[in-house]
Design a protein around this motif. Structure first.
Motif, PDB file in Angstrom:
ATOM      1  N   ALA A  21       0.821  -1.214   0.000  1.00 23.04           N
ATOM      2  CA  ALA A  21       0.000   0.000   0.000  1.00 23.04           C
ATOM      3  C   ALA A  21       0.857   1.266   0.000  1.00 23.04           C
ATOM      4  O   ALA A  21       0.473   2.277  -0.588  1.00 23.04           O
ATOM      5  CB  ALA A  21      -0.932  -0.003   1.206  1.00 23.04           C
ATOM      6  N   GLU A  25      -1.145   2.943  -5.231  1.00 21.33           N
ATOM      7  CA  GLU A  25      -2.446   3.512  -4.874  1.00 21.33           C
ATOM      8  C   GLU A  25      -3.555   2.467  -4.840  1.00 21.33           C
ATOM      9  O   GLU A  25      -4.384   2.467  -3.923  1.00 21.33           O
ATOM     10  CB  GLU A  25      -2.818   4.634  -5.854  1.00 21.33           C
ATOM     11  N   ALA A  26      -3.592   1.553  -5.802  1.00 16.77           N
ATOM     12  CA  ALA A  26      -4.638   0.517  -5.813  1.00 16.77           C
ATOM     13  C   ALA A  26      -4.497  -0.389  -4.589  1.00 16.77           C
ATOM     14  O   ALA A  26      -5.497  -0.742  -3.945  1.00 16.77           O
ATOM     15  CB  ALA A  26      -4.569  -0.305  -7.098  1.00 16.77           C
ATOM     16  N   GLU A  29      -5.809   1.458  -1.557  1.00 23.16           N
ATOM     17  CA  GLU A  29      -7.273   1.438  -1.448  1.00 23.16           C
ATOM     18  C   GLU A  29      -7.748   0.087  -0.920  1.00 23.16           C
ATOM     19  O   GLU A  29      -8.631   0.029  -0.055  1.00 23.16           O
ATOM     20  CB  GLU A  29      -7.915   1.737  -2.806  1.00 23.16           C
ATOM     21  N   LYS A  30      -7.154  -0.991  -1.406  1.00 24.93           N
ATOM     22  CA  LYS A  30      -7.523  -2.332  -0.940  1.00 24.93           C
ATOM     23  C   LYS A  30      -7.224  -2.471   0.561  1.00 24.93           C
ATOM     24  O   LYS A  30      -8.038  -2.999   1.316  1.00 24.93           O
ATOM     25  CB  LYS A  30      -6.756  -3.379  -1.746  1.00 24.93           C
ATOM     26  N   TYR A  32      -6.982  -0.028   2.753  1.00 27.09           N
ATOM     27  CA  TYR A  32      -7.926   0.819   3.487  1.00 27.09           C
ATOM     28  C   TYR A  32      -9.280   0.116   3.637  1.00 27.09           C
ATOM     29  O   TYR A  32      -9.864   0.120   4.728  1.00 27.09           O
ATOM     30  CB  TYR A  32      -8.108   2.176   2.799  1.00 27.09           C
ATOM     31  N   GLN A  33      -9.770  -0.478   2.566  1.00 29.47           N
ATOM     32  CA  GLN A  33     -11.059  -1.162   2.628  1.00 29.47           C
ATOM     33  C   GLN A  33     -11.033  -2.312   3.626  1.00 29.47           C
ATOM     34  O   GLN A  33     -11.985  -2.510   4.382  1.00 29.47           O
ATOM     35  CB  GLN A  33     -11.479  -1.665   1.241  1.00 29.47           C
ATOM     36  N   GLU A  53      -5.412   4.444   7.130  1.00 33.02           N
ATOM     37  CA  GLU A  53      -6.092   5.746   7.040  1.00 33.02           C
ATOM     38  C   GLU A  53      -5.125   6.819   6.526  1.00 33.02           C
ATOM     39  O   GLU A  53      -5.510   7.679   5.723  1.00 33.02           O
ATOM     40  CB  GLU A  53      -6.660   6.125   8.408  1.00 33.02           C
ATOM     41  N   LYS A  56      -4.687   6.332   2.880  1.00 35.17           N
ATOM     42  CA  LYS A  56      -5.892   6.835   2.209  1.00 35.17           C
ATOM     43  C   LYS A  56      -5.795   8.355   2.056  1.00 35.17           C
ATOM     44  O   LYS A  56      -6.162   8.906   1.013  1.00 35.17           O
ATOM     45  CB  LYS A  56      -7.141   6.438   3.002  1.00 35.17           C
ATOM     46  N   ASP A  59      -3.730   9.423  -0.902  1.00 33.73           N
ATOM     47  CA  ASP A  59      -4.351   9.224  -2.204  1.00 33.73           C
ATOM     48  C   ASP A  59      -5.688   9.952  -2.367  1.00 33.73           C
ATOM     49  O   ASP A  59      -6.282   9.904  -3.433  1.00 33.73           O
ATOM     50  CB  ASP A  59      -4.555   7.724  -2.454  1.00 33.73           C
ATOM     51  N   ALA A  60      -6.147  10.621  -1.309  1.00 33.10           N
ATOM     52  CA  ALA A  60      -7.462  11.274  -1.338  1.00 33.10           C
ATOM     53  C   ALA A  60      -7.393  12.636  -2.024  1.00 33.10           C
ATOM     54  O   ALA A  60      -6.318  13.211  -2.216  1.00 33.10           O
ATOM     55  CB  ALA A  60      -7.989  11.445   0.089  1.00 33.10           C
ATOM     56  N   TYR A  68      -8.793  12.207   6.689  1.00 31.60           N
ATOM     57  CA  TYR A  68      -8.141  10.904   6.851  1.00 31.60           C
ATOM     58  C   TYR A  68      -6.922  10.983   7.770  1.00 31.60           C
ATOM     59  O   TYR A  68      -6.672  10.075   8.554  1.00 31.60           O
ATOM     60  CB  TYR A  68      -7.757  10.312   5.492  1.00 31.60           C
TER      61      TYR A  68
END
Length: 160
Positions: A21, A25-26, A29-30, A32-33, A53, A56, A59-60, A68
């Motif tokens: 992470a 970026e992908a 996100e994974k 973070y989820q 967080e 996140k 990348d937000a 975040y």
């Protein structure tokens, strides 16, 4: 009761998620989820939730970044309060806070955490860290120049 070695929140798995992470970026996100749904009180897992967080925030959108970062700071507070002597939790907070822009004023624990990490690493294998955690933290401090030359020499002398 789930098997801790196959749990999505197993420490070894979380370390791999965090590493990926931090670079992608992908994957961020994974990660973070996965961590967003964590609602237990294990301090190390909470530390990884705080790290997710913070990633996140990286990348937000500009408007969402501060939200975040504040969530990460709150999660780190909870994790440290649950186990103030846990080096892995301190490492996660340290790695996040050292990468925050100074104008945010949210890097209040950097030196405290750095000192605690060095002390823990120097006590290894009696530090409470497993070999992988020890290697991860030591490598981070050395690779990113977070220790003096003298401290680096001492850390390099500790066997994992």
């Amino acid at each position: 009761m789930s098997d801790p070695t196959t749990s999505p929140y197993a420490i070894a798995a979380l370390r791999r998620h965090y590493e990926k992470a931090a670079a992608d970026e992908a994957a961020g996100e994974k990660f973070y989820q996965l961590m967003a749904s964590y609602d237990q009180r294990d301090p190390v897992v909470l530390g990884y939730k705080g790290a997710a967080e913070a990633i996140k925030a990286r990348d937000a959108s500009l408007l969402e970044k501060l939200r975040y970062v504040q969530a990460a700071a709150h999660t780190f507070e909870q994790a440290v309060a649950l186990n103030p002597q846990n080096a892995e939790v301190r490492y996660l907070r340290f790695s996040v806070e050292t990468n925050l822009p100074s104008f945010l004023g949210m890097s209040k624990h950097v030196e405290e955490d750095r000192q605690m990490l060095i002390a823990s690493l120097l006590k290894h294998p009696s530090s409470g860290l497993d070999a992988a955690g020890f290697q991860t933290i030591r490598n981070y401090l050395l690779k990113h120049g977070k220790v003096s030359a003298e401290e680096a020499q001492k850390l390099n002398g500790v066997k994992s």
